[in-house]
Scaffold this motif. Structure first.
Motif, PDB file in Angstrom:
ATOM      1  N   VAL B 207       0.837  -1.198   0.000  1.00  0.00           N
ATOM      2  CA  VAL B 207       0.000   0.000   0.000  1.00  0.00           C
ATOM      3  C   VAL B 207       0.874   1.252   0.000  1.00  0.00           C
ATOM      4  CG1 VAL B 207      -1.800   1.269   1.229  1.00  0.00           C
ATOM      5  CG2 VAL B 207      -1.864  -1.228   1.157  1.00  0.00           C
ATOM      6  N   LEU B 208       1.952   1.223   0.811  1.00  0.00           N
ATOM      7  CA  LEU B 208       2.853   2.385   0.851  1.00  0.00           C
ATOM      8  C   LEU B 208       3.455   2.637  -0.523  1.00  0.00           C
ATOM      9  CD1 LEU B 208       4.714   1.675   4.215  1.00  0.00           C
ATOM     10  CD2 LEU B 208       2.998   3.428   3.793  1.00  0.00           C
ATOM     11  N   ARG B 209       3.819   1.551  -1.212  1.00  0.00           N
ATOM     12  CA  ARG B 209       4.355   1.721  -2.568  1.00  0.00           C
ATOM     13  C   ARG B 209       3.287   2.286  -3.482  1.00  0.00           C
ATOM     14  NH1 ARG B 209       7.248  -3.405  -1.993  1.00  0.00           N
ATOM     15  NH2 ARG B 209       9.264  -2.758  -1.188  1.00  0.00           N
ATOM     16  N   ALA B 210       2.068   1.773  -3.351  1.00  0.00           N
ATOM     17  CA  ALA B 210       0.978   2.212  -4.227  1.00  0.00           C
ATOM     18  C   ALA B 210       0.624   3.669  -3.985  1.00  0.00           C
ATOM     19  CB  ALA B 210      -0.248   1.324  -4.016  1.00  0.00           C
ATOM     20  N   LYS B 211       0.983   4.188  -2.796  1.00  0.00           N
ATOM     21  CA  LYS B 211       0.728   5.601  -2.522  1.00  0.00           C
ATOM     22  C   LYS B 211       1.746   6.494  -3.187  1.00  0.00           C
ATOM     23  CE  LYS B 211       0.771   6.109   1.958  1.00  0.00           C
ATOM     24  NZ  LYS B 211       0.480   6.248   3.411  1.00  0.00           N
ATOM     25  N   GLY B 212       2.832   5.888  -3.661  1.00  0.00           N
ATOM     26  CA  GLY B 212       3.858   6.682  -4.315  1.00  0.00           C
ATOM     27  C   GLY B 212       4.965   7.137  -3.386  1.00  0.00           C
ATOM     28  N   LEU B 213       5.110   6.511  -2.218  1.00  0.00           N
ATOM     29  CA  LEU B 213       6.239   6.852  -1.354  1.00  0.00           C
ATOM     30  C   LEU B 213       7.522   6.307  -1.981  1.00  0.00           C
ATOM     31  CD1 LEU B 213       5.281   6.359   2.376  1.00  0.00           C
ATOM     32  CD2 LEU B 213       4.730   8.187   0.799  1.00  0.00           C
ATOM     33  N   THR B 214       8.615   7.017  -1.742  1.00  0.00           N
ATOM     34  CA  THR B 214       9.884   6.510  -2.259  1.00  0.00           C
ATOM     35  C   THR B 214      10.329   5.332  -1.406  1.00  0.00           C
ATOM     36  OG1 THR B 214      11.119   8.010  -0.853  1.00  0.00           O
ATOM     37  CG2 THR B 214      10.593   8.788  -3.070  1.00  0.00           C
ATOM     38  N   GLU B 215      11.179   4.507  -1.999  1.00  0.00           N
ATOM     39  CA  GLU B 215      11.637   3.300  -1.307  1.00  0.00           C
ATOM     40  C   GLU B 215      12.346   3.658   0.000  1.00  0.00           C
ATOM     41  OE1 GLU B 215      11.188  -0.828  -1.637  1.00  0.00           O
ATOM     42  OE2 GLU B 215      10.316   0.849  -2.705  1.00  0.00           O
ATOM     43  N   LYS B 217      11.763   6.218   1.978  1.00  0.00           N
ATOM     44  CA  LYS B 217      10.773   6.570   2.997  1.00  0.00           C
ATOM     45  C   LYS B 217      10.097   5.310   3.524  1.00  0.00           C
ATOM     46  CE  LYS B 217       9.355  11.313   2.348  1.00  0.00           C
ATOM     47  NZ  LYS B 217       8.617  12.130   1.384  1.00  0.00           N
ATOM     48  N   GLY B 221      11.131   4.960   7.159  1.00  0.00           N
ATOM     49  CA  GLY B 221      10.010   5.520   7.903  1.00  0.00           C
ATOM     50  C   GLY B 221       9.047   4.465   8.426  1.00  0.00           C
TER      51      GLY B 221
END
Lengths: 320, 310
Positions: B207-215, B217, B221
């Motif tokens: 989900v974090l990837r699908a939100k567009g966060l960088t790897e 982060k 994070g």
């Protein structure tokens, strides 16, 4: 302008003892403001197709190939890391099946929505928080401020799914991909979530891809239906045509196996056999071992795609 | 949180009492006594007198109650082998070397292991992963006295860079701390790798990837913080474990630490010294677990121990 344009997508996962072919040449598109449903049984490749479109599958092991794979004109096959993180969440956002495991358990809902907003736009934390509160109100959460400060484990499934939808909408995406968004929810909540998604799509003019195995969901939310089986597209048609005059034997079998048709006490028909093993798919049409109308040719040659109407096509030898 | 800590302190007291009973009974169950054997056996009459003097002729449970009533007043008894000293004065000098050896060993080894584990998890199934896992496996399977011997052979005998034994100067510390640091490093490398992989496979990471966060982060994070939850729970107890874990290293490098007292107190049936050492360890372990539970609660909002707002 096509929002989603996918031609001849194949996704495979090499294993120690062969290759699992999850998607075997699937094509479909979504136009602006249009909602398209992808239906299929588990293992039909419908979820993998969406994950591949956003390049969310780990490569390797996954191998993704396609003639065309564009989201809002951006070539997703050639996209580098930076382009990908720019597209994800901003151009195309995704709502996942199980809201209970979709949030990081150690951060509040608010922190995770704020983080999404700030990943794509230069907004202060306070402004992002205000926006997040507005988004939660928009998905009909009555106590947005309280939900912002809640941790995932403190909320119900329905509430979390609303929060996930709010998070997906936070950067005004052009495309919303909803992967079985109601499957993990209570039946009573399912209809509300579907109406919410549909309403927001109309209001915001997004393209919607609704992935589901539930034909009821399709009937309520989409304009056009793509029926997948064994990693291939079997049939594609406007939703009314799918329900009233399905051309492909698989689509008809799927309709017949669906409960709750108007007219009451009809005996459910099941489709004999089981879906093909993606590690060892049958030759020819993937549906032929279970198809009542199959002949010898169906077992040898892959059926051609036949245009069956203005916006309809089906892949079946019977229609040639 | 306060309520949780109070409840925890109560349960620690119970643990303490149970452990003290177990140790006391087992200690006395070992055949022989402090005044038996040796090169010059004591005449029976003298032996009897000594036994009576230290109260060893009484039933074990009476001895236990007597000893524990002393412990409450922080009186841990008289060490049989050096009756002129108190327990505190005897152990005072041994404390520091053990603390330095174990403490620096963990402080150097654990971060190295964590880095190794992160590298292995992020590059899983590549040569980086294989190399890190090989290092960790060697660190865990090769006994520390073998590591010590190799270090002495290479760096003291052949290269003559560091002294082989002793403790006076910081240069004496290098080899024993290195030898000891392999244990926390290997443990942490394995622990970190599996905790990271476990987290990386969770749906919320997709989900974090699908939100567009960088790897970056996503890893620093989210994944690290989630992986830290199981990691903090072993950190402090392992830290305390060094007090006993370094016995071999102390012996190999002749470090004048607590380790030698553990061994000699058991060999000579020095009951008060054995009890003092074991009770001290018990308290340290209990406190370490308490602290790591509190740290766990701070990292993990799902566990806030009954209080609504942490």
């Amino acid at each position: 302008m096509r929002l989603v344009e996918i031609t001849d997508l194949t996704v495979s996962f090499p294993q120690a003892d062969g290759v699992v072919q999850a998607v075997r040449g699937a094509s479909f598109h979504v136009d602006e403001g249009e909602s398209v449903g992808i239906v299929g049984e588990s293992g039909s490749g419908k979820s993998v197709t969406c994950m591949a479109a956003l390049r969310l599958l780990r490569q390797p092991p996954a191998k993704i190939a396609a003639k065309v794979m564009r989201l809002d004109g951006i070539d997703m096959l050639a996209a580098d890391r930076k382009t990908l993180s720019g597209v994800r969440g901003r151009v195309a956002a995704m709502v996942f099946q199980d809201p209970m495991t979709a949030f990081d358990p150690v951060y509040t809902i608010g922190a995770q929505i704020v983080e999404t907003i700030r990943a794509h736009r230069e907004v202060s934390k306070a402004d992002a928080r205000r926006e997040a509160e507005g988004l939660l109100a928009k998905v009909e959460i009555r106590t947005p401020a309280a939900v912002l400060d809640s941790y995932p484990h403190q909320l119900s499934g329905g509430m979390m799914q609303r929060a996930m939808i709010a998070m997906a909408l936070s950067c005004q995406p052009r495309i919303l991909i909803a992967d079985e968004p109601t499957t993990a929810l209570d039946v009573t909540v399912q209809a509300q979530i579907l109406q919410l998604i549909k309403g927001l799509q109309d209001e915001l003019g997004m393209g919607l891809v609704m992935v589901t195995h539930d034909l009821g969901v399709i009937a309520e939310t989409v304009d056009r239906v793509v029926v997948m089986y064994g990693g291939r597209v079997m049939e594609e048609a406007p939703v009314a045509a799918i329900f009233d005059e399905a051309k492909h034997p698989y689509t008809r079998a799927l309709m017949a196996s669906m409960p709750g048709q108007v007219g009451g006490r009809r005996r459910l028909t099941e489709i004999p056999g089981s879906s093909p093993n993606p590690a060892d798919p049958p030759m020819g049409c993937p549906f032929h071992p279970r198809c009542s109308e199959a002949d010898a040719r169906c077992g040898h040659e892959i059926p051609p795609v036949v245009v069956t109407g203005e916006a309809s096509r089906a892949a079946c030898w019977r229609l040639t | 949180m306060t309520g949780f800590i109070i409840r925890r302190l109560l349960s620690i007291s119970v643990t303490f009492i149970i452990v003290s009973i177990l140790i006391f009974t087992m200690m006395h169950a070992i055949p022989g006594g402090p005044f038996d054997g040796g090169e010059m056996p004591l005449p029976p009459a003298v032996r009897e007198k000594m036994m009576a003097q230290f109260g060893l002729d009484q039933p074990v449970w009476v001895q236990y109650l007597k000893y524990m009533s002393g412990v409450i007043r922080l009186d841990f008894g008289v060490p049989f082998q050096s009756p002129g000293e108190t327990m505190f004065s005897l152990l005072a000098d041994a404390w520091l070397p053990s603390l330095v050896l174990g403490g620096l060993g963990v402080l150097i080894g654990a971060p190295l292991g964590i880095l190794l584990g992160i590298a292995a998890a992020l590059h899983r199934n590549t040569w980086i992963d294989y190399l890190a896992s090989a290092v960790a496996t060697i660190g865990l399977t090769v006994p520390v006295f073998v590591t010590s011997m190799l270090l002495i052979l290479i760096f003291a005998v052949w290269l003559n860079w560091f002294p082989a034994s002793g403790w006076g100067e910081p240069i004496n510390w290098v080899l024993p701390i290195t030898a000891y640091a392999t244990i926390p490093m290997a443990t942490y490398a394995r622990y970190t790798r599996s905790a990271m992989l476990d987290t990386l496979n969770k749906p919320f990471v997709t989900v974090l990837r699908a939100k567009g966060l960088t790897e970056n982060k996503i890893i620093y994070g989210h994944v690290l913080r989630n992986s830290a939850i199981p990691m903090v729970t072993v950190f402090l107890p392992m830290f305390i474990g060094t007090a006993t874990g370094s016995i071999f290293v102390e012996a190999m490098f002749r470090v004048p630490g607590l380790g030698s007292y553990f061994v000699s107190s058991i060999r000579t049936r020095d009951y008060p010294l054995e009890m003092a050492l074991m009770l001290m360890l018990t308290v340290m372990f209990c406190v370490a677990y308490l602290i790591s539970d509190v740290a766990y609660a701070l990292l993990n909002p799902r566990i806030r121990y009954g209080d609504r707002k942490g």
